[in-house]
Motif scaffolding. Structure first.
Motif, PDB file in Angstrom:
ATOM      1  N   ALA A  51       0.834  -1.209   0.000  1.00  0.00           N
ATOM      2  CA  ALA A  51       0.000   0.000   0.000  1.00  0.00           C
ATOM      3  C   ALA A  51       0.865   1.253   0.000  1.00  0.00           C
ATOM      4  O   ALA A  51       0.591   2.227  -0.721  1.00  0.00           O
ATOM      5  CB  ALA A  51      -0.917  -0.005   1.227  1.00  0.00           C
ATOM      6  N   PHE A  52       1.916   1.231   0.784  1.00  0.00           N
ATOM      7  CA  PHE A  52       2.863   2.334   0.874  1.00  0.00           C
ATOM      8  C   PHE A  52       3.496   2.608  -0.493  1.00  0.00           C
ATOM      9  O   PHE A  52       3.605   3.761  -0.938  1.00  0.00           O
ATOM     10  CB  PHE A  52       3.936   1.969   1.907  1.00  0.00           C
ATOM     11  CG  PHE A  52       4.955   3.043   2.175  1.00  0.00           C
ATOM     12  CD1 PHE A  52       4.646   4.132   2.963  1.00  0.00           C
ATOM     13  CD2 PHE A  52       6.235   2.943   1.656  1.00  0.00           C
ATOM     14  CE1 PHE A  52       5.585   5.117   3.236  1.00  0.00           C
ATOM     15  CE2 PHE A  52       7.180   3.922   1.921  1.00  0.00           C
ATOM     16  CZ  PHE A  52       6.855   5.002   2.707  1.00  0.00           C
ATOM     17  N   ILE A  53       3.900   1.545  -1.182  1.00  0.00           N
ATOM     18  CA  ILE A  53       4.510   1.660  -2.505  1.00  0.00           C
ATOM     19  C   ILE A  53       3.513   2.219  -3.515  1.00  0.00           C
ATOM     20  O   ILE A  53       3.836   3.099  -4.313  1.00  0.00           O
ATOM     21  CB  ILE A  53       5.049   0.291  -2.970  1.00  0.00           C
ATOM     22  CG1 ILE A  53       6.280  -0.096  -2.135  1.00  0.00           C
ATOM     23  CG2 ILE A  53       5.405   0.317  -4.454  1.00  0.00           C
ATOM     24  CD1 ILE A  53       6.769  -1.511  -2.384  1.00  0.00           C
ATOM     25  N   PHE A  54       2.277   1.701  -3.469  1.00  0.00           N
ATOM     26  CA  PHE A  54       1.263   2.145  -4.432  1.00  0.00           C
ATOM     27  C   PHE A  54       1.006   3.645  -4.298  1.00  0.00           C
ATOM     28  O   PHE A  54       1.008   4.377  -5.299  1.00  0.00           O
ATOM     29  CB  PHE A  54      -0.038   1.380  -4.223  1.00  0.00           C
ATOM     30  CG  PHE A  54      -1.105   1.750  -5.219  1.00  0.00           C
ATOM     31  CD1 PHE A  54      -1.166   1.117  -6.453  1.00  0.00           C
ATOM     32  CD2 PHE A  54      -2.034   2.744  -4.931  1.00  0.00           C
ATOM     33  CE1 PHE A  54      -2.133   1.480  -7.389  1.00  0.00           C
ATOM     34  CE2 PHE A  54      -3.004   3.113  -5.857  1.00  0.00           C
ATOM     35  CZ  PHE A  54      -3.052   2.478  -7.087  1.00  0.00           C
ATOM     36  N   VAL A  55       0.782   4.103  -3.092  1.00  0.00           N
ATOM     37  CA  VAL A  55       0.506   5.528  -2.870  1.00  0.00           C
ATOM     38  C   VAL A  55       1.715   6.381  -3.254  1.00  0.00           C
ATOM     39  O   VAL A  55       1.572   7.480  -3.796  1.00  0.00           O
ATOM     40  CB  VAL A  55       0.113   5.775  -1.399  1.00  0.00           C
ATOM     41  CG1 VAL A  55      -0.006   7.270  -1.111  1.00  0.00           C
ATOM     42  CG2 VAL A  55      -1.197   5.087  -1.080  1.00  0.00           C
ATOM     43  N   SER A  56       2.916   5.844  -2.997  1.00  0.00           N
ATOM     44  CA  SER A  56       4.131   6.599  -3.280  1.00  0.00           C
ATOM     45  C   SER A  56       4.371   6.750  -4.773  1.00  0.00           C
ATOM     46  O   SER A  56       4.935   7.754  -5.227  1.00  0.00           O
ATOM     47  CB  SER A  56       5.343   5.902  -2.638  1.00  0.00           C
ATOM     48  OG  SER A  56       5.178   5.797  -1.241  1.00  0.00           O
ATOM     49  N   ILE A  57       3.971   5.745  -5.554  1.00  0.00           N
ATOM     50  CA  ILE A  57       4.224   5.750  -6.991  1.00  0.00           C
ATOM     51  C   ILE A  57       3.092   6.385  -7.774  1.00  0.00           C
ATOM     52  O   ILE A  57       3.313   7.041  -8.798  1.00  0.00           O
ATOM     53  CB  ILE A  57       4.474   4.303  -7.492  1.00  0.00           C
ATOM     54  CG1 ILE A  57       5.797   3.773  -6.923  1.00  0.00           C
ATOM     55  CG2 ILE A  57       4.488   4.235  -9.016  1.00  0.00           C
ATOM     56  CD1 ILE A  57       6.098   2.351  -7.313  1.00  0.00           C
ATOM     57  N   HIS A  58       1.861   6.221  -7.292  1.00  0.00           N
ATOM     58  CA  HIS A  58       0.697   6.675  -8.063  1.00  0.00           C
ATOM     59  C   HIS A  58       0.764   8.179  -8.363  1.00  0.00           C
ATOM     60  O   HIS A  58       1.029   8.997  -7.483  1.00  0.00           O
ATOM     61  CB  HIS A  58      -0.598   6.370  -7.293  1.00  0.00           C
ATOM     62  CG  HIS A  58      -1.835   6.702  -8.071  1.00  0.00           C
ATOM     63  ND1 HIS A  58      -2.542   7.869  -7.881  1.00  0.00           N
ATOM     64  CD2 HIS A  58      -2.464   6.046  -9.076  1.00  0.00           C
ATOM     65  CE1 HIS A  58      -3.567   7.906  -8.711  1.00  0.00           C
ATOM     66  NE2 HIS A  58      -3.545   6.815  -9.444  1.00  0.00           N
ATOM     67  N   ASP A  59       0.553   8.493  -9.626  1.00  0.00           N
ATOM     68  CA  ASP A  59       0.503   9.868 -10.101  1.00  0.00           C
ATOM     69  C   ASP A  59       1.850  10.590 -10.014  1.00  0.00           C
ATOM     70  O   ASP A  59       1.913  11.821 -10.054  1.00  0.00           O
ATOM     71  CB  ASP A  59      -0.555  10.672  -9.335  1.00  0.00           C
ATOM     72  CG  ASP A  59      -1.016  11.898 -10.119  1.00  0.00           C
ATOM     73  OD1 ASP A  59      -1.018  11.832 -11.369  1.00  0.00           O
ATOM     74  OD2 ASP A  59      -1.361  12.915  -9.499  1.00  0.00           O
ATOM     75  N   LYS A  60       2.949   9.817  -9.866  1.00  0.00           N
ATOM     76  CA  LYS A  60       4.279  10.425  -9.823  1.00  0.00           C
ATOM     77  C   LYS A  60       4.947  10.262 -11.187  1.00  0.00           C
ATOM     78  O   LYS A  60       4.786   9.247 -11.858  1.00  0.00           O
ATOM     79  CB  LYS A  60       5.142   9.758  -8.745  1.00  0.00           C
ATOM     80  CG  LYS A  60       4.563   9.774  -7.349  1.00  0.00           C
ATOM     81  CD  LYS A  60       4.354  11.176  -6.842  1.00  0.00           C
ATOM     82  CE  LYS A  60       3.966  11.193  -5.365  1.00  0.00           C
ATOM     83  NZ  LYS A  60       2.708  10.483  -5.083  1.00  0.00           N
TER      84      LYS A  60
END
Length: 308
Positions: A51-60
């Motif tokens: 979850a941490f990875i997904f939020v960190s990567i999304h829309d970046k």
């Protein structure tokens, strides 16, 4: 690297290592035990960190330099593996311990420690976590589950099975990186993104407490020179070589500072798992993990100040 030391990140890094001390102290005070790491790690690996990875990567934004950096990291991995082998021969270590030195010196805790540290140090920098996730997945985890297993089995005298490498592909962390990259520009409902973000918020405290619970210095006394050699290669030679490689290819500073910091992480706990499962000296690796993690309390803030 920046010639002027930036001390502003020191309190942030110190707060993260305080959680590591909490984990280690909890074991000593018998509040928690090493057995509890199984549950903690399952939560981190299967829920919180993806979850941490997904939020960190999304829309970046994903840049070419973010793709190049793990490639340079793989070259550095090979160089350090070779250097560790030479040092092991000079120390006259047996074959399983030679494999242990090579694994401990090359593969770092870029997931459990690297991602939380990068998140805290470069807070608000959209590309930092994406760079860190790319380094963890491809420059460390992928190589550990291929070359790391090959080293362990070769020096243990056992047969290498390529099916072992599927561990990397089947990992929830790898899946999280792939899914996040594929859906990077796909709109996600805010309530869902918020829920994923809250789940990812458990990553830092649980990861560092888990690392603290796993620390043990029992095996350091048997191979003090080997443990120090592994730590020097892992936390000094690797980031230095990474910096030189990134500079040679003119990788942008925003990417290079994260990549160098990731390569400076202490020896990977999962490296001990690989060592034990495939015949390398897991006791030696455990000692190297303890020494490098302990010294990282001092070493990583220095690296942070240099790269910032």
């Amino acid at each position: 690297m920046n010639g002027n030391l930036d001390w502003s990140a020191l309190p942030t890094v110190a707060s993260i290592f305080l959680l590591l001390i909490v984990g280690y102290s909890s074991k000593k005070l018998r509040i928690l035990s090493v057995k509890d790491t199984g549950v903690i790690n399952s939560i981190v690996v299967n829920l919180a960190l993806p979850a941490f990875i997904f939020v960190s990567i999304h829309d970046k934004p994903l840049t070419l330099d973010m793709v190049k950096a793990p490639g340079i990291g793989i070259v550095v991995d090979v160089a350090v593996l070779a250097g560790a082998y030479v040092i092991a021969r000079l120390l006259k270590l047996d074959r399983p311990t030679t494999a242990g030195l090579m694994i401990a010196a090359t593969f770092g805790n870029t997931g459990y420690m690297g991602l939380p540290v990068v998140s805290a140090v470069f807070k608000g920098d959209g590309g930092s976590l994406l760079t860190a996730a790319m380094m963890d997945s491809f420059a460390m985890r992928m190589v550990l589950c291929t070359a790391g297993i090959a080293v362990a089995t070769t020096f243990a005298g056992t047969r290498f099975d390529w099916r072992c490498t599927l561990e990397f592909v089947k990992s929830p962390l790898f899946a999280a990186v792939v899914i996040a990259l594929l859906l990077r520009k796909t709109p996600v409902p805010q309530f869902l993104l918020s829920g994923i973000d809250k789940m990812g918020g458990a990553t830092v405290p649980l990861s560092m407490i888990s690392v603290g619970l796993n620390l043990s210095m029992g095996s350091v006394r048997k191979w003090p020179a080997g443990s120090l050699a592994a730590t020097a290669l892992k936390m000094a030679a690797m980031p230095a070589l990474m910096f030189l490689g990134l500079s040679a290819l003119h990788i942008e500073h925003s990417v290079s500072r994260v990549a160098v910091l990731e390569m400076a992480m202490p020896s990977a706990i999962f490296g001990g798992v690989i060592a034990g499962r495939y015949g390398a000296n897991k006791e030696f690796v455990a000692g190297a993990i303890f020494v490098s993690t302990l010294l990282s309390v001092v070493a990583l803030p220095i690296v942070v100040m240099l790269v910032k």
